[in-house]
Design a protein around this motif. Structure first.
Motif, PDB file in Angstrom:
ATOM      1  N   GLU A 195       0.854  -1.179   0.000  1.00 22.65           N
ATOM      2  CA  GLU A 195       0.000   0.000   0.000  1.00 22.65           C
ATOM      3  C   GLU A 195       0.894   1.234   0.000  1.00 22.65           C
ATOM      4  OE1 GLU A 195      -2.652  -0.058   3.324  1.00 22.65           O
ATOM      5  OE2 GLU A 195      -3.043  -2.206   3.115  1.00 22.65           O
ATOM      6  N   ALA A 196       0.475   2.261  -0.759  1.00 25.22           N
ATOM      7  CA  ALA A 196       1.348   3.421  -0.918  1.00 25.22           C
ATOM      8  C   ALA A 196       0.547   4.703  -0.982  1.00 25.22           C
ATOM      9  CB  ALA A 196       2.184   3.268  -2.190  1.00 25.22           C
ATOM     10  N   SER A 197       1.255   5.806  -0.750  1.00 24.29           N
ATOM     11  CA  SER A 197       0.680   7.127  -0.942  1.00 24.29           C
ATOM     12  C   SER A 197       0.652   7.457  -2.431  1.00 24.29           C
ATOM     13  CB  SER A 197       1.512   8.181  -0.202  1.00 24.29           C
ATOM     14  OG  SER A 197       1.174   9.486  -0.621  1.00 24.29           O
ATOM     15  N   SER A 198      -0.413   8.121  -2.878  1.00 31.95           N
ATOM     16  CA  SER A 198      -0.500   8.518  -4.278  1.00 31.95           C
ATOM     17  C   SER A 198       0.213   9.833  -4.548  1.00 31.95           C
ATOM     18  CB  SER A 198      -1.969   8.637  -4.702  1.00 31.95           C
ATOM     19  OG  SER A 198      -2.588   7.368  -4.660  1.00 31.95           O
ATOM     20  N   GLY A 199       0.539  10.601  -3.496  1.00 31.41           N
ATOM     21  CA  GLY A 199       1.300  11.834  -3.657  1.00 31.41           C
ATOM     22  C   GLY A 199       0.642  12.800  -4.627  1.00 31.41           C
ATOM     23  N   THR A 200       1.467  13.415  -5.497  1.00 28.62           N
ATOM     24  CA  THR A 200       0.948  14.419  -6.431  1.00 28.62           C
ATOM     25  C   THR A 200       0.127  13.805  -7.555  1.00 28.62           C
ATOM     26  OG1 THR A 200       3.004  14.309  -7.699  1.00 28.62           O
ATOM     27  CG2 THR A 200       2.857  16.013  -6.009  1.00 28.62           C
ATOM     28  N   MET A 201       0.120  12.472  -7.680  1.00 23.05           N
ATOM     29  CA  MET A 201      -0.685  11.832  -8.716  1.00 23.05           C
ATOM     30  C   MET A 201      -2.166  11.911  -8.383  1.00 23.05           C
ATOM     31  SD  MET A 201       1.449  10.636 -11.003  1.00 23.05           S
ATOM     32  CE  MET A 201       0.770   9.205 -11.796  1.00 23.05           C
ATOM     33  N   GLY A 202      -2.504  11.884  -7.099  1.00 23.60           N
ATOM     34  CA  GLY A 202      -3.899  11.905  -6.698  1.00 23.60           C
ATOM     35  C   GLY A 202      -4.548  10.553  -6.902  1.00 23.60           C
ATOM     36  N   GLY A 203      -5.854  10.497  -6.685  1.00 24.94           N
ATOM     37  CA  GLY A 203      -6.590   9.261  -6.892  1.00 24.94           C
ATOM     38  C   GLY A 203      -6.918   8.559  -5.602  1.00 24.94           C
ATOM     39  N   ALA A 204      -7.640   7.437  -5.747  1.00 25.10           N
ATOM     40  CA  ALA A 204      -8.211   6.754  -4.593  1.00 25.10           C
ATOM     41  C   ALA A 204      -7.251   5.779  -3.934  1.00 25.10           C
ATOM     42  CB  ALA A 204      -9.481   6.014  -5.022  1.00 25.10           C
ATOM     43  N   GLY A 205      -6.214   5.367  -4.620  1.00 27.17           N
ATOM     44  CA  GLY A 205      -5.313   4.399  -4.017  1.00 27.17           C
ATOM     45  C   GLY A 205      -4.210   4.011  -4.967  1.00 27.17           C
ATOM     46  N   SER A 206      -3.151   3.409  -4.411  1.00 31.80           N
ATOM     47  CA  SER A 206      -2.035   2.995  -5.253  1.00 31.80           C
ATOM     48  C   SER A 206      -1.280   1.863  -4.584  1.00 31.80           C
ATOM     49  CB  SER A 206      -1.092   4.166  -5.527  1.00 31.80           C
ATOM     50  OG  SER A 206      -0.415   4.570  -4.358  1.00 31.80           O
ATOM     51  N   THR A 207      -0.544   1.140  -5.404  1.00 33.31           N
ATOM     52  CA  THR A 207       0.293   0.039  -4.934  1.00 33.31           C
ATOM     53  C   THR A 207       1.691   0.224  -5.497  1.00 33.31           C
ATOM     54  OG1 THR A 207      -1.551  -1.525  -4.798  1.00 33.31           O
ATOM     55  CG2 THR A 207       0.658  -2.456  -4.989  1.00 33.31           C
ATOM     56  N   GLU A 208       2.681   0.133  -4.632  1.00 39.75           N
ATOM     57  CA  GLU A 208       4.078   0.169  -5.060  1.00 39.75           C
ATOM     58  C   GLU A 208       4.624  -1.249  -5.088  1.00 39.75           C
ATOM     59  OE1 GLU A 208       5.804   4.393  -3.342  1.00 39.75           O
ATOM     60  OE2 GLU A 208       5.630   2.677  -1.990  1.00 39.75           O
ATOM     61  N   PHE A 209       5.527  -1.497  -6.019  1.00 39.30           N
ATOM     62  CA  PHE A 209       6.262  -2.750  -6.071  1.00 39.30           C
ATOM     63  C   PHE A 209       7.684  -2.440  -5.613  1.00 39.30           C
ATOM     64  CE2 PHE A 209       2.641  -3.275  -8.703  1.00 39.30           C
ATOM     65  CZ  PHE A 209       2.264  -4.606  -8.550  1.00 39.30           C
ATOM     66  N   MET A 210       8.027  -2.965  -4.443  1.00 38.01           N
ATOM     67  CA  MET A 210       9.254  -2.580  -3.759  1.00 38.01           C
ATOM     68  C   MET A 210      10.221  -3.766  -3.694  1.00 38.01           C
ATOM     69  SD  MET A 210       8.317   0.482  -3.114  1.00 38.01           S
ATOM     70  CE  MET A 210       9.174   1.314  -1.792  1.00 38.01           C
ATOM     71  N   CYS A 211      11.452  -3.508  -4.119  1.00 38.78           N
ATOM     72  CA  CYS A 211      12.490  -4.534  -4.127  1.00 38.78           C
ATOM     73  C   CYS A 211      13.401  -4.335  -2.912  1.00 38.78           C
ATOM     74  CB  CYS A 211      13.303  -4.424  -5.412  1.00 38.78           C
ATOM     75  SG  CYS A 211      14.705  -5.555  -5.489  1.00 38.78           S
ATOM     76  N   PRO A 212      13.459  -5.303  -1.987  1.00 39.18           N
ATOM     77  CA  PRO A 212      14.333  -5.150  -0.823  1.00 39.18           C
ATOM     78  C   PRO A 212      15.793  -4.992  -1.233  1.00 39.18           C
ATOM     79  CG  PRO A 212      12.754  -6.930  -0.470  1.00 39.18           C
ATOM     80  CD  PRO A 212      12.654  -6.539  -1.923  1.00 39.18           C
ATOM     81  N   ALA A 213      16.445  -3.933  -0.734  1.00 34.86           N
ATOM     82  CA  ALA A 213      17.850  -3.672  -1.048  1.00 34.86           C
ATOM     83  C   ALA A 213      18.374  -2.630  -0.078  1.00 34.86           C
ATOM     84  CB  ALA A 213      18.021  -3.182  -2.485  1.00 34.86           C
ATOM     85  N   GLU A 214      19.592  -2.821   0.391  1.00 30.76           N
ATOM     86  CA  GLU A 214      20.187  -1.890   1.347  1.00 30.76           C
ATOM     87  C   GLU A 214      20.367  -0.500   0.762  1.00 30.76           C
ATOM     88  OE1 GLU A 214      20.892  -2.013   4.616  1.00 30.76           O
ATOM     89  OE2 GLU A 214      19.725  -3.864   4.512  1.00 30.76           O
ATOM     90  N   ALA A 215      20.499  -0.407  -0.565  1.00 31.25           N
ATOM     91  CA  ALA A 215      20.694   0.896  -1.199  1.00 31.25           C
ATOM     92  C   ALA A 215      19.395   1.645  -1.400  1.00 31.25           C
ATOM     93  CB  ALA A 215      21.395   0.713  -2.546  1.00 31.25           C
ATOM     94  N   GLY A 216      18.268   1.031  -1.060  1.00 32.42           N
ATOM     95  CA  GLY A 216      16.979   1.661  -1.293  1.00 32.42           C
ATOM     96  C   GLY A 216      16.755   2.874  -0.405  1.00 32.42           C
ATOM     97  N   GLU A 217      15.876   3.774  -0.874  1.00 31.81           N
ATOM     98  CA  GLU A 217      15.563   4.991  -0.130  1.00 31.81           C
ATOM     99  C   GLU A 217      14.190   4.922   0.526  1.00 31.81           C
ATOM    100  OE1 GLU A 217      16.230   7.897  -3.336  1.00 31.81           O
ATOM    101  OE2 GLU A 217      17.863   8.644  -2.112  1.00 31.81           O
ATOM    102  N   ASP A 218      13.430   3.866   0.246  1.00 32.16           N
ATOM    103  CA  ASP A 218      12.091   3.728   0.805  1.00 32.16           C
ATOM    104  C   ASP A 218      12.084   2.675   1.896  1.00 32.16           C
ATOM    105  OD1 ASP A 218      10.054   5.385  -0.886  1.00 32.16           O
ATOM    106  OD2 ASP A 218      11.375   4.453  -2.363  1.00 32.16           O
ATOM    107  N   LEU A 219      11.209   2.880   2.878  1.00 28.88           N
ATOM    108  CA  LEU A 219      11.035   1.912   3.960  1.00 28.88           C
ATOM    109  C   LEU A 219       9.669   1.262   3.822  1.00 28.88           C
ATOM    110  CD1 LEU A 219      12.468   3.931   6.994  1.00 28.88           C
ATOM    111  CD2 LEU A 219      13.604   2.127   5.679  1.00 28.88           C
ATOM    112  N   VAL A 220       9.661  -0.060   3.879  1.00 26.67           N
ATOM    113  CA  VAL A 220       8.416  -0.824   3.816  1.00 26.67           C
ATOM    114  C   VAL A 220       8.184  -1.496   5.157  1.00 26.67           C
ATOM    115  CG1 VAL A 220       7.358  -2.902   2.855  1.00 26.67           C
ATOM    116  CG2 VAL A 220       8.366  -1.201   1.338  1.00 26.67           C
TER     117      VAL A 220
END
Length: 565
Positions: A195-220
């Motif tokens: 589950e993810a924030s839609s941010g500036t895209m707007g809309g009712a909902g969104s899904t991110e596909f996140m690849c686990p990696a130490e270099a990543g900038e996102d936290l799941v």
């Protein structure tokens, strides 16, 4: 391809500026070179990998009935102004003017432009439509980093669905979800769909596909026990019920000299952090706003943006705070505040006997009943979930994993259709806005993410599906005519068999050739050497495991065919 003629500028040492494994290895292995911050030249090996990624994505897009288009990368301002995003995108949008002084932008994304094309649709009978493209995007990232992981110029596969209603959008969204799952499996990328924030895209909902990696900038935030997974910007957790007792009849002020932090108040005045109300002051679209959380809970700013719809957000400065509240941070509170909007985290709802600042320096209040003493205008989930808190579904401790976002799909609704005038006649003959979805994959980021997942201390380890070549024929002694001739024969036989092959025919030592084959990550190495030829064998080495087999020369090509199958 012959290595002696190929441009593969490998480096002996790690580049000093590269931190992420993919950045370091793509530079070392001769795949990319930096032009300037956030802008990279893709060299021949990288172009081959990129092409294979695009082919896999295109195959899965075509499989769900999507049609490929190509829309301009340079956009007039007008459609962006109509959607409201000309101002919303802020400094990340590259803007320019042409010789007629017209405002233009380099496309960050293409919702507005695809919606403009969709204005030619006229009837529900033409729906659903699925359109996609591979196009260069431009984003003026303030801190491009990680090589291809965060750049200012990149290729995106962006797709858009056009449906009559929400039910149609849901079906399209599910189709793309399935296609993305298959794409990342074929690319060799393990992903969490979150589950993810839609941010500036707007809309009712969104899904991110996140690849686990130490270099990543996102936290799941996720629970392996039940499968719950959400970006930290959307994640929630269970909280144990608070037992505040009956509370106090009214807030009571008390002196707190020198208290500036949550920890100071807890230590010096027996006020546990979970019984404090933390008061933050933000400017949301230039309007001063009080943001309240429990003392031990951190704010997630994206949740604040999502809850308020603010286009611009920044913490207030000390002078702005004193002018509005009469005190400095450390003694702030919302009790008695009437002329400023107040937004509070749900964890404070119903809390009594709490501590907070009195809006007088070095003075706090005890006995605060949140709903009695504070005029909360908006309740929202604002706090950032922490590791070990109970999962909202199963109650088991949550884990937090660093990840790379490799795909994002959005339910946009009719926002862009309304703004751009994309309407069709419904079955009753009424004109209605089209319901849209948006679906993105960053191609070069996917390339880098594959390297993040598939590498070792010797270099890249490409999955066969995306490797620049499937086999490297290494002629151990290029100056030995029988060895060189045997290598040439095997090279031609492999090409005839449809196997993508490069032959290392350079006049280099065998060790140099082996190191380059490992560094560049080609899945199989076929080594032709004088000793093996005397025995009638060649060596086949699997890059992923380092396992080497001696194979009779007549069986070498069929053996590799079987491995690649």
């Amino acid at each position: 391809m012959r290595w002696s003629r190929a441009h593969i500028p490998t480096l002996r040492d790690d580049p000093a500026e590269a931190e992420a494994p993919s950045h370091r290895l793509l530079l070392r292995a001769g795949y990319v070179r930096q032009l300037t911050a956030g802008h990279y030249s893709l060299l021949p090996l990288a172009v081959r990998v990129r092409t294979k990624i695009i082919d896999i994505v295109r195959d899965e897009m075509d499989r769900i009935g999507a049609q490929e288009m190509l829309l301009p990368a340079l956009h007039p301002a007008e459609p962006w102004r109509r959607s409201g995003r000309w101002e919303l995108m802020g400094q990340e949008m590259f803007r320019l003017r042409d010789r007629r002084d017209a405002d233009l932008a380099l496309g960050m994304t293409h919702e507005e432009i695809f919606a403009t094309v969709a204005r030619e649709l006229s009837s529900y009978r033409q729906l659903p439509q699925q359109w996609y493209q591979f196009q260069t995007k431009f984003r003026d990232e303030p801190r491009p980093k990680g090589g291809l992981l965060r750049t200012r110029e990149f290729t995106m596969k962006d797709a858009y669905s056009f449906d009559l209603d929400q039910a149609g959008l849901d079906a399209s969204f599910d189709a793309y979800h399935g296609a993305y799952t298959r794409i990342f499996e074929r690319l060799g990328l393990p992903v969490l769909a979150v589950e993810a924030s839609s941010g500036t895209m707007g809309g009712a909902g969104s899904t991110e596909f996140m690849c686990p990696a130490e270099a990543g900038e996102d936290l799941v935030v996720h629970s392996p026990e039940c499968g719950y997974a959400a970006n930290v910007e959307r994640a929630t957790s269970q909280l144990p019920p608070a037992d505040d007792g009956p509370g106090e009849p009214a807030p009571e002020p008390f002196d707190t000299p020198g208290v500036r932090t949550i920890e100071d108040l807890a230590r010096d005045h027996a006020a546990p952090a979970d019984r404090q109300i933390k008061t933050l002051v933000y400017l949301l679209d230039e309007r001063l706003t009080l943001v309240l959380l429990r003392g031990d809970h951190p704010l997630n700013e994206q949740k604040l943006v999502d809850a308020t719809g603010a286009a611009e957000l920044r913490p207030a400065e000390a002078a702005e705070i004193r002018a509005a509240l009469g005190a400095l941070p450390g003694s702030l509170g919302a009790v008695g505040v009437r002329d400023l909007p107040v937004i509070a985290d749900e964890a404070l709802r119903g809390r009594r006997a709490m501590f907070t600042g009195a809006n007088r320096d070095d003075v706090h209040l005890r006995g605060v009943d949140v709903e009695r003493d504070i005029e909360v205008g908006t309740w929202a989930d604002l706090r950032e979930v922490r590791k070990g808190e109970p999962c909202p579904r199963c109650g088991e401790p949550l884990r937090i994993t660093r990840t790379i976002e490799v795909g994002h799909i959005f339910k946009l609704g009719d926002r862009y259709a309304r703004a751009l005038g994309a309407e069709v006649l419904d079955p009753g003959g009424k004109r209605v806005p089209i319901t849209m979805g948006s679906y993105g994959i960053g191609v070069e980021r996917a390339l880098a993410a594959i390297v993040e997942v598939h590498h070792d201390d010797r270099g890249i380890v490409w999955p066969t599906a995306v490797a620049p070549y499937q086999v490297a024929v290494v002629v151990a002694q290029s100056n030995d005519e029988p060895t060189a001739q045997a290598g040439e024969t095997l090279y031609r036989d492999l090409l005839t068999a449809g196997i993508e092959t490069i032959i290392d025919d350079r006049p280099e030592r065998a060790g140099v050739k082996f190191r380059d084959a490992e560094l560049t990550g080609i899945p199989y190495r076929l080594t032709v050497g004088k000793r093996g030829l005397s025995e009638g064998t060649v060596e086949v080495t699997r890059r992923a495991t380092g396992e080497t087999e001696k194979i009779p020369i007549p069986e070498a090509v069929p053996h590799l065919q079987a491995l690649l199958a």
